[in-house]
Scaffold this motif. Structure first.
Motif: not given
Length: 534
Positions: A246-253, A297-299, A303-311, A323-331
């Protein structure tokens, strides 16, 4: 597909910007071919001996039958309680694997005497200790092993029948195990600790506890081709670009479990990200959050929000999170995907993702304190039995606990973070974890929380080697009862205090603001502490 990733906002722009170049540079196939030149000349020597994890699925296959056979042997003898003594990469992967599988594994990754006493008192007669250390010289693991050897002998149990060793070939621990006759599993020495989830370090304790490690390897194998291909659909490239491009870098994940079936994944990812990227004044700071944590909720622009979701696909359709990253999968698939992604992130950040130059500094400081035994530094003041110490800037509001906290937060940079480091018995004081959300709400900035000394093998590298924008709240506690370490001139209580003091000292040497609070009567003083932080 065993993995799904959805990106939007700045993360999507990062993927569109960087993935084509990563594909053109043959980065994915280069990682798979164990090409050490991908991270530049300065990193080549270390990378040349740290890429064995890309072969972990194939190399680890024989372990499935070996571990299963040993588990059956133990069960036949009525031995069904597995305790893992290990730090960092030796315990974080087994923790997420067994929690997700729903099987019991007692994780012993602390030197707090209360936690050691509780573990030793729990079903010793049916316990197996797995002592796991890549270097073979991890002080915490060595001390825990000594305590269990002594306890087994005192109970009339031969330690040889109850201790299993996981280490690298040629390590001091392998030599000790050979001399003692302990069962030993040797891991690939060309794999760093934080990349060792799919090696003996992750699989042996998990399999002995009852997790299906064969299925875990199947899940990783199912994503291997995708991760090796130089293409725009490569999930390792996508995730790596979203995190570090990301630019500028969102360096808090900010990582939040939001519907995923995987339990505790963020704690494993925390070490992988922080220890791999936090160096040379750069890095990505992982922040483990709950679904209602204030940072979501601070916007915050960094900060880059990564949500680990079911699908990830269905989650995106049902509820938009721009603006978020959604990730799912097997362990198994996600473990390997994130390992690739952080290797990619290292290339994008321009750092070596395989070394950890600042981890040893706190260990050396602790060993020095244990050897020299200097008199404790007198507190600047004491309030309600809480001893207050700190670097000069944190004590400018002299005389009150609330004032010291205020001074620490006043030194927080606009793009900084707060790190809470709790060197206490977390089984006795779990309520301390509530401090994280209190400080996040109060400061309006990301807050990390780590149990010491566990985090020294995780975010400790980032604290010293990453961007100099953190402020540090260290909490220690006088133990109500200490515990000897057999054949050592120091106790567990002295060890954890030395680790805390050494860590604080190294942070101060790096110019980091540190406020140290020691609870002389922890159970009674935690409410006072929480009130001051509120």
């Amino acid at each position: 597909m065993t993995v799904s990733i959805h990106v939007s906002g700045d993360a999507r722009t990062a993927v569109q910007t960087h993935v084509p170049r990563l594909v053109a540079d043959l980065v994915a196939s280069g990682i798979t071919a164990e090409n050490p030149s991908l991270w530049g000349p300065a990193a080549e020597a270390e990378a040349s001996k740290r890429l064995g994890w890309v072969e972990a699925v194939a190399v680890s296959r024989p372990l499935v039958a070996e571990v299963s056979a040993l588990r059956e042997e133990f069960l036949a003898a009525g031995i069904d309680h597995i305790v893992l003594a290990g730090m960092g990469g030796s315990s974080l992967a087994p923790e997420v694997i067994t929690k997700t599988a729903g099987v019991e594994l007692t994780i012993l990754d602390s030197t707090a005497p209360g936690q050691l006493r509780a573990a030793l008192a729990d079903r010793l007669e049916t316990t197996v200790l797995v002592a796991s250390s890549k270097s073979g010289g991890t002080l915490e693991t060595d001390s825990q092993r000594r305590a269990y050897e002594s306890a087994f002998r005192a109970a009339g149990i031969d330690p040889v029948s109850r201790i299993v060793i996981v280490t690298d070939p040629g390590s001091p621990l392998e030599q000790l195990a050979t001399a003692a006759g302990y069962r030993t599993f040797l891991a690939d020495p060309d794999v760093g600790g934080r990349y060792s989830a799919l090696t003996a370090f992750g699989l042996v304790p998990s399999g002995l506890a009852g997790a299906d490690i064969g299925e875990l390897l199947d899940e990783a194998e199912a994503i291997s081709l995708n991760l090796a291909e130089d293409g725009s659909e490569n999930f390792g490239l996508i995730l790596g670009a979203a995190l570090a491009g990301t630019s500028p870098l969102r360096d808090k994940v900010a990582i939040v479990a939001d519907g995923t079936h995987i339990v505790g994944f963020a704690d494993w990812a925390e070490q992988l990200i922080a220890e791999s990227t936090g160096k040379d004044g750069k890095g990505l700071l992982p922040v483990v959050l709950d679904v209602d944590s204030p940072e979501l909720t601070e916007g915050l622009a960094d900060v880059q929000i990564v949500r680990l979701v079911a699908n990830a696909g269905e989650h995106h359709l049902r509820e938009r999170h721009p603006g978020e990253v959604l990730v799912s999968g097997t362990l198994g698939a996600l473990l390997l995907t994130w390992e690739y992604a952080i290797a990619v992130a290292g290339r994008l950040l321009g750092i070596d993702p395989f070394d950890q130059p600042d981890v040893e500094s706190a260990k050396e400081a602790a060993r020095g304190l244990l050897d020299d035994r200097p008199e404790p530094v007198s507190p600047a003041f004491v309030e309600g039995g809480i001893e207050v110490r700190g670097t000069p800037g944190t004590l400018t509001a002299a005389g009150t606990l609330a004032g010291a906290v205020e001074a620490l937060l006043a030194s927080l940079p606009a793009t900084g973070y707060v790190a809470v480091m709790a060197y206490v018995d977390r089984l006795a004081l779990p309520q301390l974890a509530a401090i994280r959300d209190l400080l996040a709400k109060r400061s309006g900035r990301p807050v990390t929380f780590g149990w010491g000394p566990r985090f020294l093998h995780s975010t400790g590298q980032y604290h010293k080697g990453g961007p100099a924008d953190g402020v540090f709240l260290q909490i220690t506690a006088d133990a109500p009862g200490d515990l000897e370490i057999p054949d050592r001139p120091f106790t567990f209580g002295q060890l954890i205090q030395a680790q805390a003091a050494g860590d604080a000292g190294v942070l101060a040497e790096h110019g980091r603001p540190v406020l140290r609070l020691n609870l002389t009567d922890a159970a009674a003083q935690v409410p006072t502490l929480i009130d001051a932080l509120r």
